[in-house]
Design an enzyme around this catalytic site. Structure first.
Site, short mmCIF file in Angstrom:
data_model
loop_
_atom_site.label_atom_id
_atom_site.label_comp_id
_atom_site.label_asym_id
_atom_site.label_seq_id
_atom_site.Cartn_x
_atom_site.Cartn_y
_atom_site.Cartn_z
CE1 TYR A 139 -3.50 -2.64 0.69
CE2 TYR A 139 -4.61 -0.63 1.34
CZ TYR A 139 -4.66 -1.96 0.97
OH TYR A 139 -5.87 -2.59 0.90
CE LYS A 184 1.98 -17.63 -2.85
NZ LYS A 184 1.15 -18.86 -2.91
CG ASP A 217 -1.86 -20.20 -1.46
OD1 ASP A 217 -1.32 -20.20 -0.35
OD2 ASP A 217 -1.36 -20.77 -2.46
CG ASP A 241 -8.08 -4.71 1.89
OD1 ASP A 241 -9.01 -4.27 2.59
OD2 ASP A 241 -8.05 -4.62 0.64
CG ASP A 245 -13.52 -7.00 2.45
OD1 ASP A 245 -13.27 -6.33 3.47
OD2 ASP A 245 -13.97 -6.51 1.40
C1 IPM Z 1 -10.35 -1.19 4.30
C2 IPM Z 1 -10.59 -0.57 2.95
C3 IPM Z 1 -9.40 0.33 2.60
C4 IPM Z 1 -8.16 -0.52 2.54
C5 IPM Z 1 -9.57 1.15 1.30
C6 IPM Z 1 -10.83 1.97 1.32
C7 IPM Z 1 -8.37 2.02 1.03
O1 IPM Z 1 -10.80 -1.54 1.98
O2 IPM Z 1 -10.25 -0.44 5.29
O3 IPM Z 1 -10.26 -2.40 4.39
O4 IPM Z 1 -7.87 -1.13 1.50
O5 IPM Z 1 -7.45 -0.58 3.54
MN MN Z 2 -10.85 -3.56 2.76
#
Ligand code: IPM
Ligand code: MN
Length: 380
Positions: A139, A184, A217, A241, A245
């Protein structure tokens, strides 16, 4: 006590779920005798529209002067093709506040098990925390774009890995003493370093914590196959990240997961969901992740009784079926109704655990002072 809180509503459903912040803080203030001074500021697309910057300097300064910062969500298709992206504001804020440790707990509520994509027997006993490194890795590495190619550098220093590893091990120590470090290392040099450093910290400082290394993975697969085997998942920025999710839907909806991002000085508290532009403005967004992020903020401010009460108030609302449409098909329950129900539950819960105090003391009514959003002049 007095606290100065900054709220950054941002974009999409951000302003709708942020409506929980003054309501909940006012209620906590009333019930526990605190005064929260709350100021809203611009970030993301809203800030780009107002002043051409994703993180105006006024916003950054206000965050640095605050006791804690809440951020709802940023981004949306409206800003996809612009020179400045809303996400840049959030990344810069994380970096400026040096909040390198992003903590994303996964709680599965009994009532919501039917909404998980997993079978109940697989979900049984699932309760883990993702610890994501937040201010390093790909990032923040060097980016390059030329006519025929583009590159993003993934870079980690020993120090960056050590400090996040310690956060993971400390959490594991307080829980079931199991840490899964995800990398990884079969391909990436930065992951090889990650693995070496985590192993060393484990051996030297946390021998009581069972350390496992897992490739990202296979971890993505195991999160679905055997989620109850995880306790603390420690990983770098981008893997965290993606995996968080993935993990969030195990609980039934992404709209339930809260997070805290902390460093040695500042604390930033965010729901993990995005700005959901498809449902923005309809008043149906799920505010539980926001309310649970406020609970994490209260705990970080050392208001742990307050945080516990707020989490109980959320559990009670969820168990009573006060759910927005992401969790309950055809539900007509609005964002505002969820917020109000949690606030009412708080009154009941705190009233019942501490009815003697309110009888003894003066009524503890301290309003949240809220100022309008401050406009911006320059870039942070
Ligand atoms: C999160 C979001 C952010 C990230 C984006 C909006 C930059 O997806 O907080 O997980 O990738 O960190
Ligand atoms: Mn995210």
């Amino acid at each position: 006590m007095n606290f100065n809180i900054v709220s950054l509503p941002g974009d999409g459903i951000g302003p709708e779920v942020s409506a929980a912040v003054p309501v909940i803080l006012r209620k906590i203030g009333e019930l526990f005798g605190h005064e929260f001074q709350l100021n809203e500021h611009l970030i993301g697309g809203a800030a780009i529209d107002s002043c051409g910057q994703a993180l105006p300097s006024e916003t950054l300064q206000a965050c640095k002067n605050a006791d804690a910062v809440f951020l709802a969500a940023i981004g949306g298709p409206k800003w996809d093709d612009g020179d400045i992206r809303p996400e840049q504001g959030l990344l810069k804020l994380r970096s400026e506040l040096e909040v390198f440790a992003n903590i994303r707990p996964l709680t599965v509520y009994e009532t919501l098990k039917p909404f998980s994509p997993l079978k109940p027997e697989i979900l049984e006993g699932t309760d883990f925390i993702v610890v994501r490194e937040l201010t390093g890795g790909i990032y923040f590495g060097k980016k390059n774009r030329e006519a025929n190619f583009a590159s993003d550098e993934c870079r980690y220093s020993i120090n960056e890995v050590q400090r996040i590893a310690r956060v993971g091990f400390e959490l594991a120590k307080q829980r079931n003493r199991k840490l899964t470090s995800v990398d990884k290392a079969n391909v990436l040099e930065s992951s090889k370093l990650w693995r070496e450093v985590v192993t060393r910290i484990g051996e030297q400082e946390y021998p009581e914590v069972e350390l496992h290394h897992q490739l990202v993975d296979s971890c993505a697969m195991k999160l679905i196959q055997t989620p109850s085997e995880f306790d603390v998942v420690l990983t770098e920025n981008m893997f965290g990240d993606i995996l968080s999710d993935e993990a969030s839907v195990l609980a039934g909806s992404m709209g339930l997961l809260a997070s805290s991002s902390v460093g040695s000085r500042y604390g930033l508290f965010e729901p993990i969901h995005g700005s959901a532009p498809d449902i923005a403005g309809q008043g149906i967004a799920n505010p539980y992740a926001t309310i649970l992020s406020i609970a994490m903020m209260l705990r970080w401010l050392k208001l742990s009784t307050e945080a516990d009460s707020l989490e109980q108030a959320v559990s009670a609302s969820i168990e009573n079926g006060v759910l927005t449409v992401d969790l309950k098909p055809y539900s007509q329950v609005t964002t505002q109704q969820v917020i109000q129900t949690v606030a009412d539950n708080l009154t009941k819960i705190v009233g019942s655990i501490d009815s003697s105090r309110s009888a003894r003391n003066q009524p503890l009514v301290k309003p949240v002072e809220q100022s309008p959003q401050v406009a911006c002049a320059g870039e942070a």
